[in-house]
Design a protein around this motif. Structure first.
Motif, short mmCIF file in Angstrom:
data_model
loop_
_atom_site.label_atom_id
_atom_site.label_comp_id
_atom_site.label_asym_id
_atom_site.label_seq_id
_atom_site.Cartn_x
_atom_site.Cartn_y
_atom_site.Cartn_z
N TYR A 58 78.90 47.69 56.24
CA TYR A 58 79.82 48.31 57.21
C TYR A 58 81.24 47.84 56.99
CZ TYR A 58 75.62 49.74 59.77
OH TYR A 58 74.42 50.30 60.15
N ILE A 59 81.43 46.55 56.76
CA ILE A 59 82.79 46.01 56.59
C ILE A 59 83.43 46.55 55.32
CG2 ILE A 59 84.11 43.89 56.18
CD1 ILE A 59 82.21 42.48 58.10
N TRP A 60 82.66 46.59 54.20
CA TRP A 60 83.21 47.16 52.97
C TRP A 60 83.53 48.64 53.14
CZ3 TRP A 60 85.38 44.30 49.67
CH2 TRP A 60 84.87 43.02 49.34
N THR A 61 82.77 49.34 53.96
CA THR A 61 83.06 50.75 54.26
C THR A 61 84.39 50.86 55.01
OG1 THR A 61 80.70 51.25 54.35
CG2 THR A 61 82.20 52.85 55.35
N LEU A 62 84.60 49.94 55.98
CA LEU A 62 85.87 49.94 56.73
C LEU A 62 87.06 49.64 55.81
CD1 LEU A 62 84.85 48.12 60.04
CD2 LEU A 62 85.46 50.52 59.76
N VAL A 63 86.86 48.72 54.86
CA VAL A 63 87.93 48.42 53.91
C VAL A 63 88.32 49.66 53.12
CG1 VAL A 63 88.50 47.13 51.81
CG2 VAL A 63 87.38 45.98 53.72
N HIS A 90 92.84 55.86 54.49
CA HIS A 90 93.62 56.36 55.62
C HIS A 90 95.10 56.04 55.43
CE1 HIS A 90 94.42 57.64 59.69
NE2 HIS A 90 95.02 56.46 59.96
N SER A 91 95.40 54.80 54.95
CA SER A 91 96.80 54.41 54.71
C SER A 91 97.44 55.29 53.65
CB SER A 91 96.84 52.94 54.28
OG SER A 91 98.15 52.55 53.99
N ALA A 146 96.31 49.79 55.72
CA ALA A 146 96.12 49.03 54.47
C ALA A 146 96.12 47.54 54.74
CB ALA A 146 97.23 49.39 53.48
N ILE A 147 97.00 47.07 55.68
CA ILE A 147 97.02 45.64 56.03
C ILE A 147 95.69 45.24 56.68
CG2 ILE A 147 98.12 43.93 57.51
CD1 ILE A 147 100.74 45.44 57.11
N THR A 150 93.03 42.54 55.20
CA THR A 150 92.57 41.40 56.00
C THR A 150 91.05 41.30 55.98
OG1 THR A 150 94.49 41.64 57.45
CG2 THR A 150 92.64 40.33 58.28
N LEU A 151 90.40 42.44 56.12
CA LEU A 151 88.93 42.46 56.05
C LEU A 151 88.45 42.01 54.68
CD1 LEU A 151 87.95 45.74 57.96
CD2 LEU A 151 87.71 43.39 58.74
N PHE A 152 89.16 42.44 53.64
CA PHE A 152 88.78 42.06 52.28
C PHE A 152 88.87 40.54 52.09
CE2 PHE A 152 90.23 40.95 47.99
CZ PHE A 152 89.14 41.37 47.24
N LEU A 153 89.99 39.94 52.58
CA LEU A 153 90.14 38.50 52.48
C LEU A 153 89.04 37.76 53.24
CD1 LEU A 153 94.02 38.07 52.82
CD2 LEU A 153 92.63 37.87 50.74
N TYR A 154 88.67 38.32 54.41
CA TYR A 154 87.61 37.69 55.22
C TYR A 154 86.28 37.72 54.48
CZ TYR A 154 84.23 37.01 58.95
OH TYR A 154 83.19 36.56 59.71
N MET A 155 85.97 38.86 53.87
CA MET A 155 84.71 38.98 53.15
C MET A 155 84.69 38.05 51.93
SD MET A 155 82.62 40.97 54.67
CE MET A 155 81.47 41.18 53.34
N TYR A 156 85.84 37.98 51.25
CA TYR A 156 85.91 37.12 50.07
C TYR A 156 85.74 35.65 50.46
CZ TYR A 156 87.71 34.81 45.91
OH TYR A 156 87.84 33.99 44.83
N TYR A 157 86.40 35.25 51.54
CA TYR A 157 86.31 33.87 52.00
C TYR A 157 84.88 33.52 52.43
CZ TYR A 157 86.95 29.75 54.91
OH TYR A 157 86.84 28.50 55.46
N SER A 158 84.19 34.46 53.16
CA SER A 158 82.82 34.19 53.62
C SER A 158 81.87 34.07 52.44
CB SER A 158 82.34 35.28 54.57
OG SER A 158 82.23 36.54 53.90
#
Length: 416
Positions: A6-11, A17-18, A27-28, A32-40
């Protein structure tokens, strides 16, 4: 995994959309979601270990559910279950922060010894990352339950019953002259074929059989072991067979024997004779636990010759069967636990003269004592020994292993 998808779909949708509306804010948000997924993903390093509190061999009964204690150590959401052949395992889900005990239920469905493995899926607390591990489990020994023993014996009985009865109780041929055989103590000397005896240099008997006129003896074991829980069944079975045969025109006799004695009712026909047999089947029930042991030793030719000379002096089934002068059908109802070796030797002697069938109540299937792990092991061991006994007697005469509910419609239908 669904949350991560779901999160990758939102990314992806945020970036799309941007791009379409020309606004940087989606896009921001996507970045942010991408950085969160990468960090996790980078920081997810579950160091989960397990310890099974019982590393020894676990014994249980077939079909009985057991609980295996497990200690989980580490951090994360844990989904665990045991994997192995012929088991059904409970799936547990729990949150672990440090240490946590759990009990996983396992139900074995087949007897044997199996090595179980513990399959563990570890998730982070947000359910974004998943890692799967397999840990060494535990070894379980599954012994058969009494119910499964009874069902196995009953199934085997159903497969063999029809063939055994057809071969054993009454034949279909109707012949005046049956054949020649060696003399056995108790034979009528009038039937000795002297010419054949002179040629072969040993006594030879001529046998004559007419099916409807031939005699049927029902031999009922009333020994002490039979009176411990099996005598009601055996007596009812004897009356069933006697009733059916007499009403079909056969001459039926009864021999009941016990330790050191016997009583014989000569063959006869009619309702009056049937009532005489019915009144004669009396017994005294014994208390105590059924004995499950019976052994057959090897009987040498020398031993057989000795037994032939000595049987005439014995009081019991030996004397009773040796007194039957004419070739007959003999139906023996016995659990084969009393004086088993001597009975085997006796049947080895007389099987050339008579047609024999053995109906044997299985002591294991009639066991009514307390059941625990030790008792189940003994029952299983006795069942294996019992199979050897049945095979041994089967080499002499058709032998049917019977349980508490086996003499009903199936028996009568096949005999008829």
């Amino acid at each position: 995994m669904k949350r991560e998808l779901y999160i990758w779909t939102l990314v992806f949708l945020g970036i799309l959309h941007s791009y379409l509306i020309g606004d940087v804010l989606p896009a921001i948000f996507a970045f942010t979601l991408f950085l969160y997924m990468y960090y996790s993903k980078v920081t997810f390093n579950p160091n989960v270990t397990v310890r099974i509190n019982n590393n020894n061999l676990v014994s249980t009964e077939e079909g009985k559910e057991i609980e295996i204690p497990v200690l989980f150590m580490g951090r994360g959401i844990i989904n665990a279950e045991f994997k192995g052949d012929y088991i059904i395992s409970e799936k547990v889900r729990l949150r672990v922060e440090g240490q946590r005990n759990a009990k996983i239920k396992v139900k074995p469905i087949k007897k044997g010894i199996y090595d179980l493995r513990l399959k563990v899926k570890i998730e982070d607390f947000l359910g974004l990352q998943i890692q799967e591990k397999i840990f060494p489990g535990v070894r379980i020994e599954v012994v058969p339950s009494v119910d499964s023993i009874r069902e196995a014996a009953k199934e085997e009985y159903r497969l063999r019953l029809k063939e055994r009865y057809k071969k054993g109780i009454v034949g279909t041929e109707s012949l005046d002259f049956h054949g020649l055989r060696e003399y056995i103590p108790g034979d009528d000397i009038k039937k000795i074929d002297w010419k054949a005896s002179a040629r072969l240099k040993k006594l030879i008997i001529r046998e004559f059989l007419k099916e409807k006129d031939s005699e049927v003896y029902i031999v009922l074991d009333q020994s002490r072991e039979m009176r411990k829980g099996k005598i009601d069944y055996a007596s009812a079975l004897a009356l069933y067979i006697a009733t059916m045969l007499i009403r079909n025109g056969y001459y039926v006799g009864l021999i009941k024997y016990w330790e050191g004695g016997y009583k014989r009712i000569p063959p006869g026909r009619g309702e009056g004779h049937l009532n005489k047999i019915r009144m004669e089947i009396k017994y005294k029930r014994e208390r105590g636990i059924l004995s499950l042991r019976a052994e057959i030793g090897k009987v040498s030719t020398r031993a057989l010759n000795f037994l032939r000379k000595s049987f005439r002096k014995k009081k019991g089934i030996w004397e009773a069967l040796l007194e039957i002068k004419t070739p007959s059908y003999i139906v023996i109802i016995s659990d084969l636990t009393s004086q088993t070796s001597r009975l085997y030797a006796l049947l080895s002697m007389i099987r050339k003269k008579h047609r024999i069938i053995i109906l044997s109540p299985n002591p294991v299937l009639f066991y009514q004592g307390d059941l625990n792990e030790e008792t189940l092991r003994k029952l299983y061991k006795r069942m294996k020994e019992r199979e050897k006994i049945i095979r041994k007697f089967n080499s002499l005469a058709p032998t049917i292993d019977l349980g508490p509910s086996d003499y009903g419609k199936e028996v009568l239908r096949v005999i008829e």
